[in-house]
Design an enzyme around this catalytic site. Structure first.
Site, PDB file in Angstrom:
ATOM      1  N   HIS A 172     -54.914  26.660  65.110  1.00 53.80           N
ATOM      2  CA  HIS A 172     -55.278  27.461  66.296  1.00 53.80           C
ATOM      3  C   HIS A 172     -54.398  27.082  67.487  1.00 53.80           C
ATOM      4  O   HIS A 172     -53.945  27.946  68.235  1.00 53.80           O
ATOM      5  CB  HIS A 172     -56.731  27.184  66.704  1.00 53.80           C
ATOM      6  CG  HIS A 172     -57.761  27.679  65.742  1.00 53.80           C
ATOM      7  ND1 HIS A 172     -58.549  26.842  64.999  1.00 53.80           N
ATOM      8  CD2 HIS A 172     -58.149  28.944  65.428  1.00 53.80           C
ATOM      9  CE1 HIS A 172     -59.384  27.546  64.262  1.00 53.80           C
ATOM     10  NE2 HIS A 172     -59.161  28.823  64.492  1.00 53.80           N
ATOM     11  N   GLY A 181     -53.035  34.492  62.544  1.00 48.58           N
ATOM     12  CA  GLY A 181     -52.391  33.585  61.587  1.00 48.58           C
ATOM     13  C   GLY A 181     -52.137  34.290  60.253  1.00 48.58           C
ATOM     14  O   GLY A 181     -52.961  35.090  59.797  1.00 48.58           O
TER      15      GLY A 181
END
Ligand code: PAF
Length: 285
Positions: free
Chosen positions: A37, A147
């Protein structure tokens, strides 16, 4: 860093930034931040003038019997981590405000959301698309970073963005891995120390397939490679393959033979309790 908890407040702030000509970068998350993250947030910091990280454990993307209640939550820790990488706003709305009584609208991306994870998690991507659309409406970002670890999610969001003419650039961030190769995921927190070793079967599958492709003098049949991978994983104690497929990276349709645009994508359950996913391109370009 500011903590914003109400959609109206977020929308007002974003409107102000837009008036000032600021470029807003969004990183949508469900919290429990790890280095993966933080890498996405770092990229957002480079690309945007204002960085918003949304933190919302979205109930409508979890099916019955999934880990909604157990999903790790630690707002204070996440707040510190987001601040440490220069995030401007941590946006953490409540489920009541995101889905007030009477809420009944769903966004569905048909074909892309059907197979792979969609097959065992019906409605999952509808929940993802619906919440991402709401976040886009509330935050009005110029760009949003996702992602590549959730490769199907990325493809579905890209499709939704194109199909609905959303003025948001979707940026893919490469999967961030632990030193061992294990793809970083909030769900890795469910693994006991010994189980991390078992979980490496996913990364090993990627390395195995890449090596086969690299050393083969002719294009390989995708089904043969998937068959060998499934056998390797299913003989790893405690590991059970949910799916292993080699797909076209854009359409997510199965490939017959492996080519430059092929992507290995797999889901495995470790000790019947932790479901992990991973994926990678197979041809070094
Ligand atoms: O990838 C996630 O963390 C979630 O699916 C997302 C995109 C934040 C939507 O809830």
């Amino acid at each position: 860093m500011k903590l914003v908890q109400h959609p109206g407040e977020m929308a007002d702030l974003s409107a102000l930034w837009r008036q000032e000509g600021r470029k807003i970068a969004l990183v949508p998350t469900m919290g429990s931040f790890h280095d993966g993250h933080l890498a996405l947030m770092g990229q957002a910091r480079q690309l945007g003038d204002r960085v918003v990280v949304s933190l919302f454990v979205n109930p409508i993307q979890f099916g019955p019997g999934e880990d909604l209640a157990a999903y790790p939550r630690d707002l204070q820790k996440d707040r510190g981590l987001a601040a440490s990488v220069g995030v401007d706003v941590l946006y953490a709305p409540s489920a009541q405000e995101m889905y007030p009584p009477g809420f009944q609208t769903t966004i569905r991306v048909a074909a892309l959301a059907k197979g792979l994870c969609g097959a065992s998690r019906p409605g999952h991507f509808d929940g993802v698309c619906t919440v991402v659309m709401k976040l886009f409406q509330q935050i009005m970002p110029h760009l949003a970073i996702f992602g590549e670890k959730d490769f199907q999610q990325l493809a579905v969001i890209r499709r939704m963005t194109r199909d609905l003419d959303l003025a948001v650039s979707i940026i893919a961030h490469p999967t961030v891995r632990e030193e061992s190769g294990l793809a970083m995921s909030s769900r890795n927190g469910y693994l006991q120390e010994g189980e991390k070793e078992q979980a490496l079967c996913l990364y090993r599958a990627i390395c195995f397939a890449r090596e086969l492709v690299k050393t083969s003098p002719f294009p390989l049949a995708a089904a043969d490679v998937c068959g060998q991978i499934a056998e390797n994983i299913n003989t790893t104690p405690g590991c059970v393959v949910e799916y292993v497929e080699i797909v076209d990276a854009d359409s997510l349709e199965s490939c017959e033979t492996i080519n430059n645009n092929s992507r290995l994508i797999l889901a495995v359950t470790v000790n019947r309790k932790v479901r992990l996913i991973d994926n990678a391109g197979l041809v070094e370009l």
